[in-house]
Design an enzyme around this catalytic site. Structure first.
Site, PDB file in Angstrom:
ATOM      1  N   ASP A 186      26.026  43.334  34.231  1.00  0.00           N
ATOM      2  CA  ASP A 186      25.895  41.908  33.949  1.00  0.00           C
ATOM      3  C   ASP A 186      27.012  41.499  33.008  1.00  0.00           C
ATOM      4  O   ASP A 186      27.389  42.260  32.117  1.00  0.00           O
ATOM      5  CB  ASP A 186      24.555  41.593  33.304  1.00  0.00           C
ATOM      6  CG  ASP A 186      24.346  40.095  33.200  1.00  0.00           C
ATOM      7  OD1 ASP A 186      24.098  39.452  34.247  1.00  0.00           O
ATOM      8  OD2 ASP A 186      24.457  39.540  32.088  1.00  0.00           O
TER       9      ASP A 186
HETATM   10  C1  LIG Z   1      36.097  37.098  35.077  1.00  0.00           C
HETATM   11  N1  LIG Z   1      35.443  37.369  36.341  1.00  0.00           N
HETATM   12  C2  LIG Z   1      34.102  37.304  36.578  1.00  0.00           C
HETATM   13  N2  LIG Z   1      33.843  37.576  37.869  1.00  0.00           N
HETATM   14  C3  LIG Z   1      32.532  37.627  38.556  1.00  0.00           C
HETATM   15  O1  LIG Z   1      31.606  36.819  37.838  1.00  0.00           O
HETATM   16  C4  LIG Z   1      30.284  37.312  38.093  1.00  0.00           C
HETATM   17  C5  LIG Z   1      29.528  37.439  36.760  1.00  0.00           C
HETATM   18  O2  LIG Z   1      28.188  37.090  36.947  1.00  0.00           O
HETATM   19  P1  LIG Z   1      26.955  38.096  36.814  1.00  0.00           P
HETATM   20  O3  LIG Z   1      27.318  39.227  35.904  1.00  0.00           O
HETATM   21  O4  LIG Z   1      25.765  37.256  36.472  1.00  0.00           O
HETATM   22  O5  LIG Z   1      26.792  38.704  38.262  1.00  0.00           O
HETATM   23  P2  LIG Z   1      26.379  38.037  39.661  1.00  0.00           P
HETATM   24  O6  LIG Z   1      25.216  37.096  39.457  1.00  0.00           O
HETATM   25  O7  LIG Z   1      27.602  37.454  40.316  1.00  0.00           O
HETATM   26  O8  LIG Z   1      25.947  39.290  40.523  1.00  0.00           O
HETATM   27  P3  LIG Z   1      24.703  40.285  40.312  1.00  0.00           P
HETATM   28  O9  LIG Z   1      25.324  41.636  40.069  1.00  0.00           O
HETATM   29  O10 LIG Z   1      23.926  40.264  41.596  1.00  0.00           O
HETATM   30  O11 LIG Z   1      23.881  39.808  39.156  1.00  0.00           O
HETATM   31  C6  LIG Z   1      30.422  38.673  38.785  1.00  0.00           C
HETATM   32  O12 LIG Z   1      30.184  38.521  40.180  1.00  0.00           O
HETATM   33  C7  LIG Z   1      31.898  39.024  38.526  1.00  0.00           C
HETATM   34  O13 LIG Z   1      32.420  39.871  39.529  1.00  0.00           O
HETATM   35  C8  LIG Z   1      35.032  37.805  38.473  1.00  0.00           C
HETATM   36  N3  LIG Z   1      35.288  38.099  39.749  1.00  0.00           N
HETATM   37  C9  LIG Z   1      36.589  38.289  40.112  1.00  0.00           C
HETATM   38  N4  LIG Z   1      36.858  38.579  41.381  1.00  0.00           N
HETATM   39  N5  LIG Z   1      37.617  38.198  39.222  1.00  0.00           N
HETATM   40  C10 LIG Z   1      37.426  37.895  37.895  1.00  0.00           C
HETATM   41  O14 LIG Z   1      38.374  37.852  37.119  1.00  0.00           O
HETATM   42  C11 LIG Z   1      36.065  37.677  37.523  1.00  0.00           C
END
Ligand SMILES: C[n+]1cn([C@@H]2O[C@H](COP(=O)(O)OP(=O)(O)OP(=O)(O)O)[C@@H](O)[C@H]2O)c2nc(N)[nH]c(=O)c21
Length: 192
Positions: free
Chosen positions: A69
């Protein structure tokens, strides 16, 4: 050797884990991602990384489950995923000329033994001074609306940075691979 599962809906986390060239399954973890009162951002990402892994333990009872996360910290604000052009614009306006620290929680749960390794990795981005026109141009080109902080560091997002500080850029993109390799090794999986 226990099979590997990625507890994530993020396509970016899947791409990052695929770099390690180990077979894995993935499944989306449905958890409440809200912050608890008085909880620091680093405590929150560690807790949520574990919860994402643990919520899949019933379905994957003899597995190594990876949860992660991320929170982007700017002063006393936490920037999440923007989900729209307007919110992404507001995030990048706030980040312009400032520094944002990305805290990425990582958990590796052995669901057979019920043991969990947990860590939080920090990566800081120092942003250039950005005009509203530059921000609009960037967002139209890359559309990073599902990325915390509103950019893709591996893409055109790099053009927004004045500099960075951190030991593992994969933690910025969403899954800290250097720390994950340590944890996998601890769990008996050698990479490479
Ligand atoms: C800074 N940054 C953040 N993210 C994305 O932002 C999101 C952070 O959000 P999250 O940690 O809540 O995860 P998410 O809800 O997408 O997925 P989960 O694992 O099912 O909970 C993640 O999907 C990261 O991959 C990023 N993704 C890419 N491709 N490049 C980046 O530089 C970047």
């Amino acid at each position: 050797m226990l099979p590997l599962v990625l507890a994530s809906s993020s396509p970016y986390r899947r791409e990052l884990l695929a770099r390690l060239r180990r077979p894995f399954e993935w499944a989306a973890p449905a958890i409440d991602e809200s912050r608890r009162e008085g909880e620091t951002a680093s405590d929150m990402v560690r807790r949520l990384a574990q919860e994402k892994a643990r919520v899949l333990a019933g379905r994957y009872p003899r597995h190594l489950i990876i949860g992660s996360d991320q929170a982007a910290v700017l002063g006393d604000q936490i920037l999440g995923k923007p989900h729209s052009h307007e919110r992404a614009h507001a995030q990048l306006c706030a980040a312009s000329g400032n520094s944002v620290t990305f805290l990425t929680g990582l958990a590796l749960l052995d669901s057979e033994r019920d043991t969990c390794q947990v860590d939080c990795i920090a990566y800081t981005v120092h942003f250039r001074q950005l005009s509203a026109t530059q921000i609009d141009r960037y967002l139209r080109a890359e559309q990073p609306f599902d990325c915390a902080g509103s950019f893709k560091a591996e893409g055109l997002g790099i053009s927004l940075f004045r500099g960075t500080e951190g030991s593992d850029v994969t933690s910025l993109i969403g899954l800290p691979l250097i720390r994950l390799v340590d944890m996998l090794q601890q769990a008996g999986i050698e990479v490479p």
